[in-house]
Design an enzyme around this catalytic site. Structure first.
Site: not given
Lengths: 682, 332
Positions: A229-230, A452, A495, A571-572, A581, A647-648
């Site tokens: 989606g981005f 997504i 998210g 935390r991953i 990602q 995500g970003e």
């Protein structure tokens, strides 16, 4: 059932639970929803950038065998709300941008719909239009009304009297999100209920928008799998409205709207262009004394949206004097929208190129310069950082990447390495709810969240398993449907932090209510807890991007053989999907640095290179050795699960690292994206 | 896409007759360009005659010397052919520089030569284009023209011919074999294409119904070296900003012969005969190479966004010749 008590799923590199479904083609995406005798829509788009539709002839198209009808402003159902001009599909004869939907052909097959669309005759009364972003000095720029714009008052004086200073203009072009799966909607209107199979970053966000637009209640939106989606699928766009209108015009029949690749360049948003003037000044010790970031952005008359490229200048560096100003040009362009790291991504390009230049002027290593200017508290708000490990990322990265010799020559190849910082806010969106039901064997965890392509199906299940203290196999996650409890959208890298906190709270309450040995059907629903530290801390993920660039001495061809990103992002949850990602973000950063550019033709008002032959993104051969890693970070304040979104942040800083490396390689400073070979030709 | 008739040809004569009989008929090869254009509405054939099953799908050494390449040979197979790899490296390199693996598996020799320009205005029905709609105007001339021609353009059209294969074949002096509605004929590749001048609507001199059945490559001299260099914005899957095909013989530090063709910069695959003249008999030095490139590019007429192509092409010609000359030294 297996025993309660294990809590070791988070932090392990679990393979994607939906992976087998996807590689075997069994994960069903929106457009693939099987329907009985659906109608296929072809969207007819305006060929003028501004004006009015003066006439539409549809008779010839309607006569084609297999055509169910042609929707225009004359026969389309009326929307309940026409407040949002982007969504005002077929409600008036006004044309606000080139490519606006002016008619929808519906037929029993996609080919017939397209064939008939060629027979629709549309005439326009054309008006003057303007799609070009003027430079930063233009009188056509107006204040963008950004609350966080700041002016400490002494920027110019401090700049004038400083020992080292730069005054540079950096530009970023219009860019289009272009996820692999174009937007698609299958809409059905039956028995007073609208059902949408839609490719969206948030079923509930889409539902509320559609309910308001159409004046309906209980719209159902289903979206279990999304091919990227981005940001462009964060909120619905005009094609979805067209699908809804067509469905209501043909009750009982499913209507399929699939956006073509070409239409991705008009109908579903873009990242605005920016012209950024940066004036940075430092004292003799390399300490910033003044930071001014003056930004002009392209904007659209059909949507209030400002690309806030000044954001990084509020977070990254300590400086006693600071001015951040956004101005915009309202243009006859389609509606812009969020595109991966909106604001931060283009803004960090300008800032980190300027910082590289100022460090050089100060005679300092760019990493030392950043260490020297690290702020103790958030420069904008004065709040303490919940955690900030930028310097550790830079130091770990420098060691790992081999930060020493910054340029060398191998044959006809001029090599250089560069660095830039990355940052993105750690958002958590309130309002999500989750339901946990014990089904005798397993725990069904229901939340209307989205995957997504990021790995939510897996990572959120891992969080749920640990919160319930059961093995991952005992969790049956359900997401992507408004029939499930309301959840926030997959946007702003929020998210997993938001849904993870919600699911964790639901698990805690479930155990409180039903204990460790619940009865069949035991059920608990709860909402995301309030974070007591919200508003008390400045919360961001940080990172350091390193790039090696090779520029051919003959042709100027620029390639990126090697990249390293080191991140500090709390935390991953799943190292496998997290790495994917972050690497994805960095590769998209390579595209931003070297390729992406939506070329506007001001005469027609459209993007000329509106397909993947013309709009380049990195191909496999363009991606060298890309490594993403992270430092351990325990952040007790950011949220109850300690998660910062990733995500970003992976795309932020990639482009300036590459531009700075290109400068190291060639001595040519390029401040305009994308970096193309013509800049390096001699 | 409009409905169309489809026929699979079983012999070349029949295929030619079928297309010649209908003005709206076209041959279908790999379809990698034509089918795209049908989807976009740029091409609207009423009939497709599928020639991919015709028996022109091999590479054969000819008794009189040289090699015959079948017109239906897939690009990937041609690039992998041992004869081609050994004797015509420029051709193998050009093929492998084109498109993507998937496209090369489909695209045919004949179809590749007859592909049409990727000018975005040509491919967009909503913008004027003289090639698509004669008399409507050229949008590229004063529009977004970074990818366009600096050689061979006219006020009617500045679209670039996109084929890499055609550039290599031009440098090789290859001859196209045609099965024709009238009498069959052969055409040197460089005579196949026509400059846009005042009628850009026809890319080639072919008559309606003429079918490319083969391409003949002249015998390769053991003394020549050849290479193809394609320069583009990304590392693969992009059309050339500039490309150079060169077939050169250097002996005793002197250029004995040179055949050079340029891609990505001209409206047709561009034979650089002015550069060749400068090179012939001249010392194989950087100065000569630069003078040769400059001689060819003197005629360049860059547009607003593609001025860089002149310097780029000059540097690329020099780089290719430098490499070939060095290889010659090394082997000597």
């Amino acid at each position: 059932m297996t025993g309660v008590g294990s809590a070791d799923s988070v932090g392990t590199a679990v393979r994607r639970l939906d992976g087998p479904l996807k590689v075997t083609g069994n994960a069903r995406y929106a457009a693939e929803q099987p329907e009985t005798e659906p109608l296929y829509a072809h969207l007819i788009q305006s060929t003028v950038a501004r004006g009015r539709v003066s006439s539409i002839e549809t008779a010839e198209a309607e006569a084609v065998e297999g055509v169910a009808g042609v929707l225009t402003r004359h026969n389309a159902p009326a929307l309940a709300s026409t407040e949002d001009p982007e969504m005002r599909v077929l409600q008036s004869d006004e044309v606000a941008y080139r490519g606006q939907i002016v008619a929808v052909v519906l037929a029993g097959s996609a080919h017939v719909a397209t064939q008939a669309a060629n027979l629709v005759r549309v005439e326009y009364a054309e008006s003057e239009h303007d799609v070009e972003l003027p430079d930063g000095d233009s009188s056509r720029l107006v204040d963008a009304g950004i609350d966080s714009d700041v002016d400490t008052g002494g920027v110019d004086e401090a700049w004038e009297s400083a020992q080292a200073r730069v005054d540079v203009t950096c530009t970023t072009p219009l860019e289009h999100n272009n996820p692999m799966e174009p937007h698609a909607t299958v809409a059905t209107w039956a028995d007073g209920q609208l059902t949408l199979h839609d490719s969206t970053q948030g079923v509930h966000a889409t539902r509320s928008a559609v309910e308001a637009l159409f004046g309906l209640e209980h719209v159902r939106v289903i979206s279990p799998y999304v091919g990227g989606g981005f940001g462009s699928k964060g909120l619905p766009h005009a094609p979805l409205v067209a699908a809804g209108l067509a469905a209501m015009a043909f009750p009982g029949r499913a209507v399929k709207v699939t956006v073509t690749r070409q239409q991705m360049f008009t109908l579903v948003g873009h990242r605005p262009a920016t012209v950024q003037r940066l004036r940075l000044a430092a004292d003799h010790s390399g300490r910033l004394v003044s930071l001014s970031h003056d930004i002009a952005v392209s904007a659209s008359r059909v949507k209030d949206y400002v690309e806030q490229a000044g954001a990084p200048s509020g977070t990254m560096y300590a400086s006693p004097q600071r001015r951040i100003r956004h101005r915009m040009a309202e243009l006859d362009l389609p509606a812009p929208t969020w595109m991966r790291a909106p604001g931060e991504c283009p803004g960090m390009f300008g800032l980190e190129v300027a910082v590289d230049e100022l460090a050089e002027q100060c005679g300092m290593d760019p990493i030392d310069f950043r260490i020297r200017n690290e702020p103790e508290t958030d420069p904008s708000s004065g709040l303490p950082f919940s955690s900030r490990n930028l310097l550790r990322c830079l130091q770990v990265g420098a060691e790992r990447f081999g930060w020493g010799e910054r340029s060398w020559r191998r044959g006809r190849g001029q090599h250089g390495i560069g660095v830039a910082s990355a940052a993105f806010p750690a958002f958590q969106i309130p309002g999500s709810r989750a339901r946990i039901v014990f089904t005798g064997e397993r725990y069904r965890v229901e939340i209307g969240a989205a995957d997504i392509g990021t790995g939510t199906w897996t990572a959120l299940a891992q969080i749920a398993a640990d919160a319930l203290e059961v093995p991952l196999d005992d969790v049956d996650l359900r997401i992507g449907d408004t029939a499930l409890p309301k959840a926030s959208l997959a946007g702003g890298s929020s998210g997993l932090a938001s849904w993870g906190g919600t699911v964790t709270e639901a698990a805690r309450e479930f155990r409180d209510e039903h204990g460790k040995d619940p009865v069949d059907g035991a059920e608990t629903t709860s909402k995301m807890p309030r974070n007591p530290d919200a508003g008390q801390y400045s919360m961001h993920a940080f990172g350091a991007q390193f790039a090696e660039v090779r520029v051919d001495a003959d042709t100027g061809e620029i390639r990126v053989p090697r990249m390293l990103g080191v991140f500090a992002a709390g935390r991953i949850v799943n190292p496998r999907t997290a790495r994917s990602q972050l690497v994805g973000g960095m590769i998209m950063g390579v595209s931003m640095a070297l390729h992406e550019h939506s070329a506007l033709d001001p005469r027609f008002g459209h993007v000329v290179n509106h397909d993947f032959a013309g709009y380049h993104i990195a191909s496999n051969a363009d991606v060298g050795d890309v490594e993403a890693t992270w430092v351990d970070e325990h952040d007790p304040h950011v949220n109850s699960v300690g998660v910062k979104g990733i995500g970003e942040v992976g795309i932020v800083g990639a482009a300036p690292a590459i531009a700075n490396a290109a400068y190291a390689a060639t001595g040519v400073r390029v401040r305009d994206l994308p970096l193309t070979l013509d800049s390096f030709l001699r | 896409m409009n409905p169309f008739d489809y026929e699979r040809a079983s012999d070349a004569r029949g295929a030619v007759a079928a297309v010649a009989a209908r003005p709206d008929a076209q041959f279908l090869g790999g379809g990698t360009n034509l089918v795209d254009h049908m989807k976009l509405g740029v091409a609207q054939p009423g009939m497709l005659v599928d020639v991919t099953r015709l028996p022109f799908d091999s590479v054969e050494a000819r008794p009189e010397g040289g090699v015959r390449v079948g017109g239906m040979m897939r690009n990937s197979e041609l690039a992998a052919d041992p004869l081609i790899r050994e004797w015509y490296p420029v051709l193998a390199q050009a093929l492998l520089a084109g498109a993507s693996g998937q496209l090369r598996n489909l695209a045919t020799t004949g179809g590749n030569l007859l592909q049409r320009t990727r000018c975005p205005y040509f491919q967009d029905l909503t913008t004027p284009c003289n090639k698509r709609e004669p008399g409507s105007g050229c949008s590229a001339l004063h529009g977004w023209n970074r990818d366009h021609a600096v050689l061979g353009g006219s006020s009617e059209c500045v679209a670039v011919h996109p084929s890499d294969l055609a550039v290599a074949l031009t440098a090789l002096d290859a001859v196209v074999r045609l099965q024709s509605p009238g009498h069959d004929r052969g055409l040197p590749v460089h005579s196949l294409y026509k400059l846009p001048e005042d009628d850009p609507s026809h890319d080639t001199v072919l008559e309606h119904g003429e079918l490319i059945t083969a391409v003949d490559l002249p015998e390769a001299s053991p003394h020549t070296r050849s290479a193809y260099r394609k320069v583009r914005d990304r590392a693969s899957f992009a059309f050339a900003l500039s490309s150079v095909a060169a077939v050169v013989e250097v002996a005793d530090g002197v250029v004995q012969s040179a055949r050079i063709a340029l891609g990505g910069v001209a409206t047709v695959p561009w034979r650089a005969s002015r550069a060749e003249e400068v090179l012939r008999g001249a010392p194989a030095t950087e100065e000569t190479f630069r003078a040769a490139a400059d001689a060819e590019l003197e005629a360049a007429e860059p547009l607003r966004h593609n001025e860089f192509k002149v310097a780029l092409t000059r540097n690329t010609i020099v780089a290719v010749l430098r490499d070939l000359a060095a290889a010659e030294e090394g082997s000597g």
